[in-house]
Every structure is written in C-alpha cells, then in structure tokens.
Write a protein that holds these residues in place. Structure first.
Motif, PDB file in Angstrom:
ATOM      1  N   HIS A  88       0.835  -1.206   0.000  1.00  0.00           N
ATOM      2  CA  HIS A  88       0.000   0.000   0.000  1.00  0.00           C
ATOM      3  C   HIS A  88       0.874   1.262   0.000  1.00  0.00           C
ATOM      4  O   HIS A  88       0.650   2.185  -0.786  1.00  0.00           O
ATOM      5  CB  HIS A  88      -0.928  -0.021   1.219  1.00  0.00           C
ATOM      6  CG  HIS A  88      -1.715   1.233   1.407  1.00  0.00           C
ATOM      7  ND1 HIS A  88      -2.875   1.483   0.721  1.00  0.00           N
ATOM      8  CD2 HIS A  88      -1.494   2.320   2.194  1.00  0.00           C
ATOM      9  CE1 HIS A  88      -3.340   2.673   1.079  1.00  0.00           C
ATOM     10  NE2 HIS A  88      -2.518   3.196   1.983  1.00  0.00           N
ATOM     11  N   LYS A  90       3.955   1.611  -0.945  1.00  0.00           N
ATOM     12  CA  LYS A  90       4.688   1.708  -2.206  1.00  0.00           C
ATOM     13  C   LYS A  90       3.797   2.260  -3.321  1.00  0.00           C
ATOM     14  O   LYS A  90       4.223   3.133  -4.089  1.00  0.00           O
ATOM     15  CB  LYS A  90       5.238   0.337  -2.587  1.00  0.00           C
ATOM     16  CG  LYS A  90       6.153   0.357  -3.782  1.00  0.00           C
ATOM     17  CD  LYS A  90       6.768  -1.009  -3.996  1.00  0.00           C
ATOM     18  CE  LYS A  90       7.854  -0.936  -5.044  1.00  0.00           C
ATOM     19  NZ  LYS A  90       8.590  -2.202  -5.153  1.00  0.00           N
ATOM     20  N   SER A  91       2.557   1.781  -3.394  1.00  0.00           N
ATOM     21  CA  SER A  91       1.660   2.221  -4.468  1.00  0.00           C
ATOM     22  C   SER A  91       1.235   3.680  -4.314  1.00  0.00           C
ATOM     23  O   SER A  91       0.964   4.356  -5.297  1.00  0.00           O
ATOM     24  CB  SER A  91       0.431   1.316  -4.545  1.00  0.00           C
ATOM     25  OG  SER A  91      -0.421   1.524  -3.432  1.00  0.00           O
ATOM     26  N   ARG A  92       1.174   4.175  -3.078  1.00  0.00           N
ATOM     27  CA  ARG A  92       0.714   5.548  -2.813  1.00  0.00           C
ATOM     28  C   ARG A  92       1.815   6.600  -2.824  1.00  0.00           C
ATOM     29  O   ARG A  92       1.534   7.788  -2.781  1.00  0.00           O
ATOM     30  CB  ARG A  92       0.020   5.616  -1.445  1.00  0.00           C
ATOM     31  CG  ARG A  92      -1.135   4.709  -1.254  1.00  0.00           C
ATOM     32  CD  ARG A  92      -2.354   5.275  -1.909  1.00  0.00           C
ATOM     33  NE  ARG A  92      -3.450   4.339  -1.734  1.00  0.00           N
ATOM     34  CZ  ARG A  92      -4.688   4.672  -1.726  1.00  0.00           C
ATOM     35  NH1 ARG A  92      -5.032   5.927  -1.869  1.00  0.00           N
ATOM     36  NH2 ARG A  92      -5.623   3.761  -1.595  1.00  0.00           N
ATOM     37  N   ASN A  93       3.075   6.162  -2.826  1.00  0.00           N
ATOM     38  CA  ASN A  93       4.195   7.102  -2.705  1.00  0.00           C
ATOM     39  C   ASN A  93       5.289   6.782  -3.722  1.00  0.00           C
ATOM     40  O   ASN A  93       6.418   6.441  -3.346  1.00  0.00           O
ATOM     41  CB  ASN A  93       4.771   7.022  -1.282  1.00  0.00           C
ATOM     42  CG  ASN A  93       3.746   7.334  -0.225  1.00  0.00           C
ATOM     43  OD1 ASN A  93       3.482   8.494   0.055  1.00  0.00           O
ATOM     44  ND2 ASN A  93       3.152   6.303   0.352  1.00  0.00           N
ATOM     45  N   PRO A  94       4.995   6.908  -5.019  1.00  0.00           N
ATOM     46  CA  PRO A  94       5.950   6.466  -6.040  1.00  0.00           C
ATOM     47  C   PRO A  94       7.279   7.221  -6.053  1.00  0.00           C
ATOM     48  O   PRO A  94       8.284   6.677  -6.487  1.00  0.00           O
ATOM     49  CB  PRO A  94       5.184   6.658  -7.354  1.00  0.00           C
ATOM     50  CG  PRO A  94       4.124   7.661  -7.050  1.00  0.00           C
ATOM     51  CD  PRO A  94       3.775   7.473  -5.600  1.00  0.00           C
ATOM     52  N   GLY A  95       7.341   8.445  -5.570  1.00  0.00           N
ATOM     53  CA  GLY A  95       8.580   9.212  -5.620  1.00  0.00           C
ATOM     54  C   GLY A  95       9.423   9.152  -4.363  1.00  0.00           C
ATOM     55  O   GLY A  95      10.441   9.828  -4.269  1.00  0.00           O
ATOM     56  N   HIS A  97      11.736   7.128  -1.478  1.00  0.00           N
ATOM     57  CA  HIS A  97      12.610   5.968  -1.243  1.00  0.00           C
ATOM     58  C   HIS A  97      12.379   5.507   0.193  1.00  0.00           C
ATOM     59  O   HIS A  97      12.657   6.259   1.134  1.00  0.00           O
ATOM     60  CB  HIS A  97      14.075   6.344  -1.441  1.00  0.00           C
ATOM     61  CG  HIS A  97      14.393   6.804  -2.817  1.00  0.00           C
ATOM     62  ND1 HIS A  97      14.579   5.942  -3.869  1.00  0.00           N
ATOM     63  CD2 HIS A  97      14.529   8.053  -3.328  1.00  0.00           C
ATOM     64  CE1 HIS A  97      14.822   6.625  -4.966  1.00  0.00           C
ATOM     65  NE2 HIS A  97      14.800   7.920  -4.664  1.00  0.00           N
ATOM     66  N   THR A 122      10.203  -5.908  -1.223  1.00  0.00           N
ATOM     67  CA  THR A 122       9.490  -4.654  -1.455  1.00  0.00           C
ATOM     68  C   THR A 122      10.389  -3.442  -1.264  1.00  0.00           C
ATOM     69  O   THR A 122      10.459  -2.575  -2.133  1.00  0.00           O
ATOM     70  CB  THR A 122       8.257  -4.544  -0.533  1.00  0.00           C
ATOM     71  OG1 THR A 122       7.402  -5.674  -0.766  1.00  0.00           O
ATOM     72  CG2 THR A 122       7.476  -3.275  -0.801  1.00  0.00           C
TER      73      THR A 122
END
Length: 193
Positions: A88, A90-95, A97, A122
C-alpha cells in the motif's frame, strides 16, 4: 525523500524504540521516520495489547523529534499484515525511497510473518542491533536466505539506492529495555485511553 518505516506494537513504546529510530535516522540518512503503531499483531495475543489510542499517545510523547512521524494508518487498511501495508505504501508514494526498519530481535520470528519474502523484496531493510540479538543475523532464516543481498554496514547511508532485496545490519548503542519486560514489571499499569 528517504523515509524509514518503523512498525511495531509499541506495547508500550520505550527509550529502546527511540534509540532504534534515532540510529536509523542518523546512519541511514533518512529525511523522516514513520513510527507505525500497529493496531494488532497476528503473532501476539490481542489480550496483551494496550488500546491503540494509548500506544499512539505514548509514542507521540516519547518521539518528539520533528523528523519522526507517529502514525497508525494501518488501522484504515483493515489488515494486520506488513506485506500488505508495504505494498500500500509503495503504491501511494511512487517518488519516495523507503527503508523498512526492524530491530534485530525481530529476526528470530521474521520467517513466520505472512509473505515475509515479499516484505524483503518490497523495500531495502535495515536491521538495527538489539541486546542479545547481535549474532541473530548469522542464524535467522531471512538473513541466510538473502545473504547474497546483504549490504555492508559501511554503506548503510546509501541503502536507499539499492533495489530490494537489499538489507544491512547496523551496529550501535543498544538499550536493554523491552516492551515485554516493562509489561511484566508493571502489569496493569498501561493507560486505558
């Protein structure tokens, strides 16, 4: 932005948790650390868990560093499983690290977590030393399975650049405090907020 994800029951939170968070901020070069108070833990007895609101309040009182953000967003996800939480995030915060932060004491049972291999794949993982667990990275199923993905501790500051799976073991000051010992020493003393 580089963000550490430090999840746990924090039942209760204590100076040892704060020490792990501060070591992670410093050694990993984090811009922020998200202190993720979990609503529950499938591997622990829910009857031993203080109310979520109490654990959040105690965590906020302890973690006063402005770079540490106390959150309990997992409650809205409706799943207690870390693999789903990380997917979740990862999908909501693409920019962003992210680095998953865990205490070395968690390595003993990490292979029992649902989809533990998915967690390792992940985000990079920083395992922070804890008393009595310094050598756990030599014998845990996770570290044996992913020995090839180990990043030297001297390169912990660039762990965020490594594609998962990647992990490092970070040595540093250790606190002997544990939530279990605090609960045993003060049964019934956790606030009921």
């Amino acid at each position: 932005m580089i963000v550490g994800l430090f999840g746990g029951s924090f039942n209760p939170p204590h100076e040892g948790h704060l020490l792990v968070a501060e070591i992670a901020l410093r050694r990993l070069g984090l811009d922020q650390l998200w202190w993720m108070v979990t609503p529950g833990n499938p591997l622990k007895n829910p009857m031993d868990l203080a109310p979520l609101s109490s654990r959040i309040a105690m965590s906020e009182q302890l973690a006063r560093n402005p770079r540490i953000k106390v959150t309990a967003f997992e409650k809205t996800l409706g799943s207690p499983y870390t693999a789903l939480t990380l997917a979740h995030v990862k999908s909501r915060n693409p920019g962003v690290h992210f680095i998953w932060i865990m205490g070395a004491d968690g390595l003993r049972t990490f292979h029992r977590w649902q989809r533990w291999r998915s967690i390792v794949s992940t985000f990079p993982i920083a395992v922070i030393d804890r008393p009595g667990s310094t050598l756990s990275f030599l014998s845990s199923k996770m570290t044996r399975s992913f020995e090839w993905a180990r990043v030297d501790e001297d390169d912990a500051g660039i762990l965020w650049r490594k594609p998962a799976p990647a992990w490092t073991f970070v040595h540093g000051p250790r606190s002997a405090l544990s939530s279990t010992s605090l609960r045993q020493a003060r049964p019934g003393s956790l606030p009921d907020c």
